[in-house]
Enzyme design. Sequence first.
Site, PDB file in Angstrom:
ATOM      1  N   ASP A  68       0.852  -1.150  -0.095  1.00 45.48           N
ATOM      2  CA  ASP A  68      -0.180  -0.013   0.072  1.00 45.48           C
ATOM      3  C   ASP A  68       0.725   1.216   0.157  1.00 45.48           C
ATOM      4  O   ASP A  68       1.805   1.452   0.872  1.00 45.48           O
ATOM      5  CB  ASP A  68      -1.002  -0.066   1.336  1.00 45.48           C
TER       6      ASP A  68
ATOM      7  N   TRP B  21       5.245 -10.621   1.399  1.00 45.89           N
ATOM      8  CA  TRP B  21       4.721  -9.706   2.595  1.00 45.89           C
ATOM      9  C   TRP B  21       5.357 -10.151   3.937  1.00 45.89           C
ATOM     10  O   TRP B  21       5.429 -11.365   4.269  1.00 45.89           O
ATOM     11  CB  TRP B  21       3.358  -9.807   2.578  1.00 45.89           C
TER      12      TRP B  21
ATOM     13  N   TRP C 265       1.323  -0.823  10.034  1.00 47.11           N
ATOM     14  CA  TRP C 265       0.633  -0.696   8.959  1.00 47.11           C
ATOM     15  C   TRP C 265      -0.023   0.632   8.201  1.00 47.11           C
ATOM     16  O   TRP C 265       0.549   1.380   8.677  1.00 47.11           O
ATOM     17  CB  TRP C 265      -0.619  -1.762   9.113  1.00 47.11           C
TER      18      TRP C 265
ATOM     19  N   ASP D 180      -6.260   1.426   8.817  1.00 50.63           N
ATOM     20  CA  ASP D 180      -6.360   2.337   7.891  1.00 50.63           C
ATOM     21  C   ASP D 180      -6.641   3.738   8.079  1.00 50.63           C
ATOM     22  O   ASP D 180      -7.703   4.223   7.186  1.00 50.63           O
ATOM     23  CB  ASP D 180      -6.498   1.755   6.560  1.00 50.63           C
TER      24      ASP D 180
ATOM     25  N   GLU E  32     -11.066  -1.809   3.423  1.00 48.88           N
ATOM     26  CA  GLU E  32      -9.609  -1.382   3.883  1.00 48.88           C
ATOM     27  C   GLU E  32      -9.391   0.009   3.009  1.00 48.88           C
ATOM     28  O   GLU E  32     -10.031   0.299   2.153  1.00 48.88           O
ATOM     29  CB  GLU E  32      -8.649  -2.413   3.227  1.00 48.88           C
TER      30      GLU E  32
ATOM     31  N   ASP F 248     -11.440  -5.898   0.827  1.00 47.37           N
ATOM     32  CA  ASP F 248     -10.799  -7.371   1.027  1.00 47.37           C
ATOM     33  C   ASP F 248     -11.191  -8.528   0.451  1.00 47.37           C
ATOM     34  O   ASP F 248     -10.514  -9.564   0.130  1.00 47.37           O
ATOM     35  CB  ASP F 248     -10.567  -7.527   2.537  1.00 47.37           C
TER      36      ASP F 248
END
Length: 573
Positions: free
Chosen positions: A60, A84, A119, A184, A238, A271
Site C-alpha cells: 500500500d 509480505w 500498517w 487504515d 480497507e 478485502d
Amino acid sequence: MVTMNRVAWLVVAVLCCLRNGAVEGFHAVYEELMSVPAAVVDNQYRTVFHFQPPRNWINDPNGPMYYNGIYHFFYQYNPYGAVWGNIVWGHSVSTDLINWIAVEPALYPSKPFDVNGCWSGSATILPGNKPVILYTGVDPKNRQVQNIAFPKNLSDPYLREWVKPDYNPIMDPDSGVNASAFRDPTTAWYGSDGHWRLVVGSKRKHRGLAIMYRSKDFIHWIKAKHPLHSANGTGMWECPDFYPVSMEGKLGVDTAEYGNGLKYVLKNSLDVTRYEYYTLGTYLRDIDRYIPDGTSADDGSGLRYDYGNFYASKTFYDEGKKRRILWGWSNESDSSLDDVGKGWAGIEAIPRAVWLDTNGRQLIQWPVEEIETLRGKQVSVMNKNVKSGEVVEVSGIMTSQADVEVTFQLSTLDKIEPFDSMWTDPQKLCEQKGADVTGGVGPFGLLALASANREEQTAVFFRLYSSPKGYIGLMCHDPSRSTVRPGLYKPTFGGWVDVDIKKNGMLSLRSLIDRSVVESFGAEGRTCITSRVYPSVAVDGDAHLFVFNNGAEDVKISELKAWEMMKPSMNGI
Ligand SMILES: *[C@@H]1O[C@H](CO)[C@@H](O)[C@H](O)[C@H]1NC(C)=O
Ligand SMILES: *[C@@H]1O[C@H](CO)[C@@H](O)[C@H](O)[C@H]1NC(C)=O
Ligand SMILES: *[C@@H]1O[C@H](CO)[C@@H](O)[C@H](O)[C@H]1NC(C)=O
Ligand SMILES: *[C@H]1O[C@@H](CO)[C@H](O)[C@@H](O)[C@@H]1NC(C)=O
C-alpha cells in the site's frame, strides 16, 4: 526458466515446508520466505519509470503529502524479503513525483503499540504547516490500533525521522469494534464545530464500515455513534479514502474544504474481492453522513478507479499545483517463488491527477503531467486506415518502455453489434470476447509487449455495441497471450466506457508500457485498466507494438504518438 534457475536452491530449501499461502487476516503469509534476502535482483521485469525501491516487497501507498516543496511518499515495505512481512513504512522524497530519493524507513515496529506491525495510514497537514501521520499499529495482543507520529525535526526538508509519542495508541478497538478489522485511518478534515474528523476502515459481519472519529486536539479521539457510511455485503473496508472534488474544472480541492460546488468521493478497497470501488455523493456535515448519488452503485458492482490490478489506493491534495493526486499499488501476477527469484514484488501505478467528469457521474484520471518529461524519441502515425483484420506495426522506438497516445476515428458504425442486456459484468464480457474474437465495431486497439510473430502480446482494446438507449463502449485488457511462460495468472480485465460515441465519433487511448506493466487510460481517462505481465520473448529491443482491428468495420488512426520513455532516478537505481 531463468527465474526458476536462480531460485532453484531456494525451491529445494523451502518447498518442503512452504505453507501454501496460509491467510492471516488479509495477506498470504509465507513465513519461511519473509526474511530471505534477494540473491540477485532481476531486471528483466523490473519497471523503469514506475515507483519501486531497489529491492524487496512493497504494497500500500501510505501518507502521501506535499510539504514545503517536497513530495513525500511512504509505502508498506518488507526490508528483508520479496514477500509480505516485517512491514515498515518505506519513505522516499521527490520534487517532481518522477525522480525519487530513498531515505530511511519512517516508521518501524519499536513500541508496544506497534510491535507487531506498522500498517497503512495517512498524513494530515495541521494548521501552522505541521504534518502528522496516523497509522495502524498491531499491538502485543495482535489488536489493530491507531497511532500518531510527528516529524522529529521540521527543519529537515526530507522529514527523515518520526517520533511516536508514548501516549499511543490514540484509538483503540472498543467493545463495538472488531480488533482484527480496524485499520487504515484517512487524512483528517476539520469541521465548522472545531472538531477534526477522520474514518477508519472496519466491518461488522458482512457490512463494510467507515467508522468515524472526532477530536478537538488531534490527540484525544472519540468514536462517533454511527459510521460516516456503511454497506452490507461488502465485507472489510480497507484503505478508505474520503475527499471533495470540484463540480467544475480539473483543479483539486483540499480535504478540509466544504461548501457549494463540491461533490464527495468515498473509496474503499474490498478485502473480499481485492478490488476497490468508489461512489460519488453528498456529505451532510451537520449529521456527519455520506449519501451516495443514485447514479453510483454502492457495492462490489460500482465504479472503480481502475478495472485491473490496482489496490489500496490513496489520494492527497497537492497544494503546489492545486490538484488531487491518486497513488495505487499494483501487485505481481507471478508466484511468490518467482518474486523471491526476482528479489522484488509490487510496484506503484503512475500517480494520477483526479477530477470530476463534466457529466458528474464518474471521476477522470490522467497520469501527472510530469511523466511527460521522460518522453524521449518519438514516432507517429497519422490518418491511417486500419482495415478489418489488419495489423499495423508502430516501429522506430523501443516499445518495452513507452508512452503511447492514439485517437481512433469511427466514420461508420453500420456493422455495430447489438448489446445483450444480460451482459452486466464488463470483465466477463471481455473474457468471452477477447482480442481475437471478431466483432462489428471492434475489437480494435493496441497490442503491447508483443513478440514479432505476436505469439506474445497484451491486447488493449475497445468494442462498441448498440442498445435502445444508445451506444455502449467496452474497454478490455486481454493478457491471455502475454507470455509463453506456463502457469502464470493472466486475468482479463474490462470496464464500460461512459462517453457519447455518436457525438464524438472518436475514441482515445493512452497506454503506459513499462516492461511488466501496461497501464491504460481509455476515453481521456474515463476508464483505466492496469495489468501485470511477464513476456519472455517481447523483452527490451524484441518488444513490438501494433495497432490491430478485428472488427468488421474499418477504423482510422486519426493520430498516434509513441515515445520511448527515459529512466528517471528511482530510489538510487
Ligand atoms: C534539523 O534539521 C536541520 C536541517 O537539516 C539541521 O540543520 C538541524 O541541525 C536539525 N536539528 C536537529 C536538532 O537535529
Ligand atoms: C473479526 O474479524 C476477523 C478478521 O476478519 C474475523 O475472522 C472474525 O470472525 C471477526 N470477529 C467477529 C466477532 O466478527
Ligand atoms: C447482509 O449481507 C449478507 C451477505 O451478503 C446477507 O446474508 C444478509 O442477509 C444481509 N443483511 C441485511 C440486513 O441485509
Ligand atoms: C494480486 O495477486 C493476484 C495473484 O496472486 C491475486 O489474485 C490478487 O488478489 C492480488 N491482489 C491484491 C490486491 O492483493
